[in-house]
Enzyme design. Structure first.
Site, PDB file in Angstrom:
ATOM      1  N   CYS A   9     -17.064  -2.840 -17.857  1.00  0.00           N
ATOM      2  CA  CYS A   9     -16.968  -2.505 -16.432  1.00  0.00           C
ATOM      3  C   CYS A   9     -18.156  -3.416 -16.332  1.00  0.00           C
ATOM      4  CB  CYS A   9     -16.995  -0.748 -16.511  1.00  0.00           C
ATOM      5  SG  CYS A   9     -17.063  -0.123 -14.840  1.00  0.00           S
ATOM      6  N   CYS A  49     -23.487   4.619 -14.585  1.00  0.00           N
ATOM      7  CA  CYS A  49     -22.245   5.407 -14.177  1.00  0.00           C
ATOM      8  C   CYS A  49     -22.951   6.410 -14.776  1.00  0.00           C
ATOM      9  CB  CYS A  49     -21.691   4.423 -15.109  1.00  0.00           C
ATOM     10  SG  CYS A  49     -20.043   5.949 -14.940  1.00  0.00           S
ATOM     11  N   CYS A  90     -10.917   1.042 -15.510  1.00  0.00           N
ATOM     12  CA  CYS A  90     -11.582   2.472 -15.345  1.00  0.00           C
ATOM     13  C   CYS A  90     -10.742   3.729 -15.153  1.00  0.00           C
ATOM     14  CB  CYS A  90     -12.585   3.139 -14.229  1.00  0.00           C
ATOM     15  SG  CYS A  90     -13.165   4.758 -14.330  1.00  0.00           S
ATOM     16  N   GLU A 146       0.686  -1.326   0.690  1.00  0.00           N
ATOM     17  CA  GLU A 146       0.150  -0.226   0.084  1.00  0.00           C
ATOM     18  C   GLU A 146       0.963   1.508   0.409  1.00  0.00           C
ATOM     19  OE1 GLU A 146      -3.671   0.296  -0.448  1.00  0.00           O
ATOM     20  OE2 GLU A 146      -3.748  -1.912  -1.051  1.00  0.00           O
ATOM     21  N   CYS A 202     -15.125   1.051 -21.028  1.00  0.00           N
ATOM     22  CA  CYS A 202     -16.610   1.022 -20.453  1.00  0.00           C
ATOM     23  C   CYS A 202     -17.394  -0.282 -21.183  1.00  0.00           C
ATOM     24  CB  CYS A 202     -17.269   2.450 -21.346  1.00  0.00           C
ATOM     25  SG  CYS A 202     -16.378   3.779 -20.436  1.00  0.00           S
TER      26      CYS A 202
END
Length: 341
Positions: free
Chosen positions: A204, A210, A194, A39, A201
């Site tokens: 997605c 969206c 994305c 992270e 898209c």
């Protein structure tokens, strides 16, 4: 389960990334140290770049104790090239605190986690969610992009009102069940479909609702930060070399660019100032060669570097063999030294 979570988790089960080196597998459970390290590395850095650095880092520092006991220069040497070097220094500081104050186990309360060096709310949420299955929202760059497009959130997320709106959405959509998978899923969606440019898209799982997809405004969201022309700065880097070909390096202060790394001596790129610097270092030294100028770009400015090889006879200084260097070096310094052979 919310409108976003259900299709997203279904997509993640089939298409998400499940074999990253810091993830759990059939043969190994989740390792909070690996999750935390990944992270931190993934802040401002893409997964494809991080994988190699992560694997190399854990070879040198396989656990928290090894990192806590490591010399700062050794840590920075393995971080060199990833940039944002405060992350590496904070990693070591954080490891020391966890080992000495928490008996080598990360705290499981988000306030205690955020209090550790280099860990903000989103990073803390990701660590606690992925490592311990706790219900915490995250808001890294990928998640910001997904939510900004999904709702056509106006404004750049550097603005406090926009960031507040995105945090509200992030918390609203975080499910009570399969939180760890959801956390990874929404990050994966932003990283693989994305994306900043040319979002996919068609594949997605959130495309049906969206708002950016509906209005054809994907390229407009997230709203860009107003562009500023980066200023140009100049510096001279003096490559002091002794008769054996060794170079003189000095450790930079922790604050500022390349904090804690070892670098060449710098000064204003002015002939008189350069001559004065060289004379103060070694009265018998002389300029041997001027190398081609190098351009190095930072977030807020461009730096033009004039590398100058200076032949020295001073034996009171500590020179290091280029071939045996084991310290962290700024990227342009690495490039310069590579030319010397």
């Amino acid at each position: 389960m919310h409108l976003i979570a259900k299709p997203l988790l279904k997509w993640f089960d089939q298409f998400g990334r499940h074999s990253l080196p810091w993830q759990a597998s059939k043969n190994s459970p989740i390792n909070p140290y690996f999750v935390w390290l990944s992270e931190i590395m993934l802040q401002q850095t893409q997964v494809t770049t991080v994988i190699g650095y992560f694997n190399n880092f854990i070879r040198h520092f396989p656990d928290l104790t090894a990192l806590a006991n490591a010399d700062e220069d050794a840590v920075l040497a393995q971080w060199a090239g990833l940039g944002y070097y405060a992350r590496a220094r904070n990693l070591r500081k954080c490891a020391k605190i966890v080992v000495t104050q928490y008996q080598g186990e990360f705290p499981k309360e988000i306030k205690a986690m955020i209090a550790l060096p280099g860990i903000g709310e989103s990073t803390a949420g990701a660590i606690l969610s992925i490592s311990f299955g706790q219900n915490h929202a995250i808001l890294d760059g990928n998640v910001k992009r997904v939510l900004a497009r999904y709702h056509q959130v106006k404004g750049h997320y550097g603005q406090s009102t926009t960031l507040k709106d995105l945090w509200h959405l992030a918390r609203q959509y975080t499910p009570d069940t399969r939180n760890a998978d959801y956390t990874q899923a929404i990050m994966d969606l932003g990283a693989t479909l994305c994306t900043r440019s040319k979002p996919d898209c068609a594949n997605c799982p959130l495309a049906a609702h969206c708002q950016a997809k509906k209005h054809g405004t994907q390229s407009e969201y997230p709203n860009l930060k107003p562009k500023k022309i980066k200023p140009m700065r100049e510096t001279a880097m003096l490559i002091y070399r002794n008769k054996s070909g060794g170079v003189y390096l000095e450790k930079r202060p922790e604050k500022g660019i390349w904090g804690g790394l070892w670098s060449l001596v710098e000064c204003e790129n002015d002939a008189k100032i350069i001559a004065k610097m060289i004379a103060e270092f070694d009265t018998s030294a002389h300029i041997q060669q001027k190398l081609p100028m190098i351009k190095h770009s930072f977030t807020h400015f461009h730096l033009m570097i004039s590398p100058i090889i200076v032949a020295c006879t001073n034996t009171s200084k500590s020179f290091q063999s280029i071939a045996e260097l084991k310290v962290g070096l700024p990227a342009p310094v690495k490039k310069i030294l590579a030319q010397l052979g």
